[in-house]
Design an enzyme around this catalytic site. Structure first.
Site, PDB file in Angstrom:
ATOM      1  N   GLU A   1       0.888  -1.175   0.000  1.00 25.36           N
ATOM      2  CA  GLU A   1       0.000   0.000   0.000  1.00 25.36           C
ATOM      3  C   GLU A   1       0.919   1.216   0.000  1.00 25.36           C
ATOM      4  O   GLU A   1       1.477   1.566   1.035  1.00 25.36           O
ATOM      5  CB  GLU A   1      -0.885  -0.002   1.246  1.00 25.36           C
ATOM      6  CG  GLU A   1      -1.840  -1.170   1.353  1.00 25.36           C
ATOM      7  CD  GLU A   1      -2.991  -1.096   0.369  1.00 25.36           C
ATOM      8  OE1 GLU A   1      -3.184  -0.026  -0.236  1.00 25.36           O
ATOM      9  OE2 GLU A   1      -3.669  -2.111   0.198  1.00 25.36           O
TER      10      GLU A   1
HETATM   11  P1  NDP Z   1       8.328   4.918   4.571  1.00 27.86           P
HETATM   12  O1  NDP Z   1       8.355   4.156   3.313  1.00 27.86           O
HETATM   13  O2  NDP Z   1       9.464   5.811   4.882  1.00 27.86           O
HETATM   14  O3  NDP Z   1       8.233   3.905   5.817  1.00 27.86           O
HETATM   15  C1  NDP Z   1       7.175   2.964   5.938  1.00 27.86           C
HETATM   16  C2  NDP Z   1       7.580   1.905   6.969  1.00 27.86           C
HETATM   17  O4  NDP Z   1       8.640   1.104   6.446  1.00 27.86           O
HETATM   18  C3  NDP Z   1       8.100   2.477   8.285  1.00 27.86           C
HETATM   19  O5  NDP Z   1       7.646   1.671   9.342  1.00 27.86           O
HETATM   20  C4  NDP Z   1       9.589   2.361   8.111  1.00 27.86           C
HETATM   21  O6  NDP Z   1      10.274   2.311   9.319  1.00 27.86           O
HETATM   22  C5  NDP Z   1       9.694   1.032   7.402  1.00 27.86           C
HETATM   23  N1  NDP Z   1      10.962   0.796   6.729  1.00 27.86           N
HETATM   24  C6  NDP Z   1      11.883   1.698   6.293  1.00 27.86           C
HETATM   25  N2  NDP Z   1      12.920   1.058   5.674  1.00 27.86           N
HETATM   26  C7  NDP Z   1      12.630  -0.264   5.717  1.00 27.86           C
HETATM   27  C8  NDP Z   1      13.285  -1.448   5.220  1.00 27.86           C
HETATM   28  N3  NDP Z   1      14.428  -1.380   4.553  1.00 27.86           N
HETATM   29  N4  NDP Z   1      12.697  -2.638   5.440  1.00 27.86           N
HETATM   30  C9  NDP Z   1      11.520  -2.716   6.090  1.00 27.86           C
HETATM   31  N5  NDP Z   1      10.844  -1.648   6.579  1.00 27.86           N
HETATM   32  C10 NDP Z   1      11.390  -0.431   6.389  1.00 27.86           C
HETATM   33  O7  NDP Z   1       6.957   5.694   4.564  1.00 27.86           O
HETATM   34  P2  NDP Z   1       6.422   6.768   5.609  1.00 27.86           P
HETATM   35  O8  NDP Z   1       6.359   6.188   6.974  1.00 27.86           O
HETATM   36  O9  NDP Z   1       7.168   8.020   5.391  1.00 27.86           O
HETATM   37  O10 NDP Z   1       4.905   6.955   5.119  1.00 27.86           O
HETATM   38  C11 NDP Z   1       4.539   7.833   4.115  1.00 27.86           C
HETATM   39  C12 NDP Z   1       4.253   7.095   2.824  1.00 27.86           C
HETATM   40  O11 NDP Z   1       3.264   6.109   3.052  1.00 27.86           O
HETATM   41  C13 NDP Z   1       3.679   8.000   1.756  1.00 27.86           C
HETATM   42  O12 NDP Z   1       4.244   7.694   0.502  1.00 27.86           O
HETATM   43  C14 NDP Z   1       2.196   7.620   1.759  1.00 27.86           C
HETATM   44  O13 NDP Z   1       1.539   7.908   0.565  1.00 27.86           O
HETATM   45  C15 NDP Z   1       2.251   6.174   2.063  1.00 27.86           C
HETATM   46  N6  NDP Z   1       0.977   5.709   2.615  1.00 27.86           N
HETATM   47  C16 NDP Z   1       0.226   4.853   1.883  1.00 27.86           C
HETATM   48  C17 NDP Z   1      -1.000   4.434   2.367  1.00 27.86           C
HETATM   49  C18 NDP Z   1      -1.826   3.450   1.607  1.00 27.86           C
HETATM   50  O14 NDP Z   1      -2.707   2.881   2.223  1.00 27.86           O
HETATM   51  N7  NDP Z   1      -1.614   3.223   0.327  1.00 27.86           N
HETATM   52  C19 NDP Z   1      -1.521   4.935   3.634  1.00 27.86           C
HETATM   53  C20 NDP Z   1      -0.642   5.791   4.321  1.00 27.86           C
HETATM   54  C21 NDP Z   1       0.571   6.169   3.807  1.00 27.86           C
HETATM   55  P3  NDP Z   1      10.930   3.648   9.922  1.00 27.86           P
HETATM   56  O15 NDP Z   1       9.832   4.658  10.033  1.00 27.86           O
HETATM   57  O16 NDP Z   1      11.418   3.185  11.223  1.00 27.86           O
HETATM   58  O17 NDP Z   1      11.988   4.076   8.935  1.00 27.86           O
END
Ligand code: NDP
Length: 490
Positions: free
Chosen positions: A235
């Site tokens: 997502e």
């Molecule tokens: P990120 O992609 O930065 O992070 C998402 C999650 O992935 C966090 O928990 C992060 O941890 C984790 N993560 C980061 N690196 C890794 C890795 N290498 N392996 C596994 N997990 C990892 O997104 P954001 O948190 O900044 O969220 C914003 C984004 O999410 C926007 O693009 C938004 O559009 C999207 N989004 C989509 C939705 C949907 O339903 N389609 C709903 C809500 C948001 P950590 O934070 O600790 O780095």
């Protein structure tokens, strides 16, 4: 042994909200070991017992609505009322998942067709075991729970890695679950940074990863999952379009557009980012939009930008947009970190970053189009395809535009309304990801279909799956197939 920790901060004040463990790969492995055993117990409980306990969990969350909303407010900076709204939506989804899992996934007979007349066929959707959920910070309850509720209702155990910006909310969600289901750790939260999520994605005992976050991170998670052929629901982000057709209710469209773009400071995956307005209503729509936008202020109607690094993206998009287009409301001065006031820019070229890339801020670009057809073409010319909106009074026309919009969901004469309907699936196409959460599809996403065919009696004169099959058996089969399938309709 010393535990390494990290702090979650209030983005509005910079104050520490809580301190959490940076759980390493070993800690994640231990959580998955516990989850494997818990998954077996949860599966064996059966659908009715799971339903009862999940409804209990729902009641526990409802009882804690205000304190949980306060924690969401502290970790994300969003107004408490918005956090309440987010949790209420979560509750309705949890309720739906709990009540419908048995019906959607339970064993049922399916038709066998004439060739399989002697068989009884059943289909059942079985849990996968342990599901890993990796979530973002923007809706730290609603978004991960969109996966967690459905995965749990489908009979799986969950290990959840919340965003490092909202770990406290993630920990609380699992604590509240333990109040309803104290027996086994069916739902655990592990905290940490990206590496913690990577460890979860790389554990071969995790049978599916439900990832919500950016497209770039989804690719990294998918690469880690590829090692073990672990399937993933992705997502990801969006660049949702909002189409205003010639017969639209203009004040209602402007009102919805503004809320869809500015609420949660624009940090909504299905937030409005691009607006296409048909020529006949362009002027009145812009007048309404501008007048309404001038009444909305960051820090009052919506909160700060939660992730400091996002401010650079927002600033870059605004700078580019006002240089190549025409500012209607706000401009570069609207960025007053950590807040960003509403920014509306018109006539920004379609190939600019402000129109193509996800901004994730309280900004929109608006373009005048000849007609709805052109609006749709521009709306669809995006790598993303998550949600979208159509405003038109003509129900059939609106339905057609909605169907042709290249996205997983479209709201008509409202904004983001599909996310609040638990029976509708949610997810995207293209760079917005794949797989579905919510609804019956969202339940099935966390299962594997199990097919069983039982022979009730040997088919007289048609012993096909045997080396003692004779030429007569085959002749009879050919005659039967010709009768059943041999006639052309035209
Ligand atoms: P990120 O992609 O930065 O992070 C998402 C999650 O992935 C966090 O928990 C992060 O941890 C984790 N993560 C980061 N690196 C890794 C890795 N290498 N392996 C596994 N997990 C990892 O997104 P954001 O948190 O900044 O969220 C914003 C984004 O999410 C926007 O693009 C938004 O559009 C999207 N989004 C989509 C939705 C949907 O339903 N389609 C709903 C809500 C948001 P950590 O934070 O600790 O780095």
């Amino acid at each position: 042994m010393t535990t390494v920790t990290f702090d979650s901060l209030n983005p509005a004040t910079g104050q520490v909200v809580g301190s959490h463990a940076k759980q390493d790969a070993q800690a994640v492995r231990e959580a998955v070991t516990l989850a494997e055993e818990a998954a077996r117990w949860w599966d064996e409980l059966g659908a009715a017992e799971r339903r009862r306990r999940l409804l209990d969990y729902k009641a526990v969350i409802t009882g804690q609505l205000r304190p949980l909303a306060e924690l969401v407010h502290q970790e994300t900076g969003k107004p408490v009322d918005d956090a309440v709204l987010e949790i209420v939506l979560t509750i309705t989804h949890l309720d739906w998942a709990a009540r419908n899992a048995g019906k959607v996934l339970g064993r049922r007979r399916v038709a066998t067709g004439l060739v399989g007349l002697n068989l009884q066929a059943t289909l059942e959707y079985l849990p996968l075991g342990v599901v890993g959920v990796i979530g973002p910070w923007n809706y730290p309850v609603f978004t991960p729970m969109g996966s967690i509720s459905y995965a749990l209702a489908a009979g799986n155990a969950v290990v959840f890695k919340p965003s490092e910006l909202t770990p406290g909310v993630g920990v609380r969600l699992a604590e509240l679950f333990r109040e309803a289901v104290p027996e086994r750790p069916v739902f655990q939260t592990v905290t940490g940074l990206g590496e913690t999520g990577a460890a979860l994605a790389g554990d071969p005992r995790v049978k599916k990863i439900a990832f919500t976050g950016s497209t770039a991170t989804a690719k990294r998670v998918m690469a880690a999952c590829a090692e073990n052929l672990t399937p993933i629901v992705a997502e990801c982000g969006g660049k949702d379009a909002f189409i205003v057709d010639a017969d639209a209710d203009v004040p209602a469209a402007a009102d919805a557009c503004l809320w869809g773009a500015l609420s949660n400071a624009g940090q909504t995956c299905v937030g409005v980012e691009r607006v296409y307005v048909v020529d006949q209503v362009y002027e009145p729509f812009m007048r309404e939009l501008k007048a309404r936008a001038e009444q909305v202020r960051a820090g009052e109607h919506y909160g700060p930008i939660t992730m400091p690094a996002q401010l650079d993206v927002i600033r870059r998009h605004i700078d580019e947009a006002v240089t190549s287009g025409k500012a209607v409301t706000g401009g570069p001065e609207s960025v007053r970190a950590p807040y960003v006031d509403p920014v509306i820019v018109e006539d920004v070229p379609e190939d600019s970053a402000a129109v193509r890339e996800e901004t994730f801020g309280p900004t929109i670009t608006v373009r005048r189009t000849r007609d709805a057809h052109e609006a749709l073409e521009l709306a669809n010319a995006s790598a993303y395809g998550l949600g979208g909106t159509v405003f038109s009074r003509d129900t059939r026309r609106a339905a057609r535009l909605a169907r042709l919009m290249r996205s997983g969901a479209t709201a008509v004469n409202s904004v983001i309304s599909f996310a609040g309907v638990p029976s509708l699936p949610f997810g995207g196409v293209g760079d917005s990801g794949f797989g579905r959460i919510h609804g019956a599809d969202g339940l099935r996403e966390f299962t594997r279909p199990k097919a069983v065919a039982r022979q009730r009696f040997a088919m007289p004169g048609m012993n096909l799956t045997s080396f003692s099959r004779g030429a007569d058996d085959l002749e009879r089969l050919i005659r039967m197939v010709t009768i059943l399938h041999g006639r052309r309709k035209r």
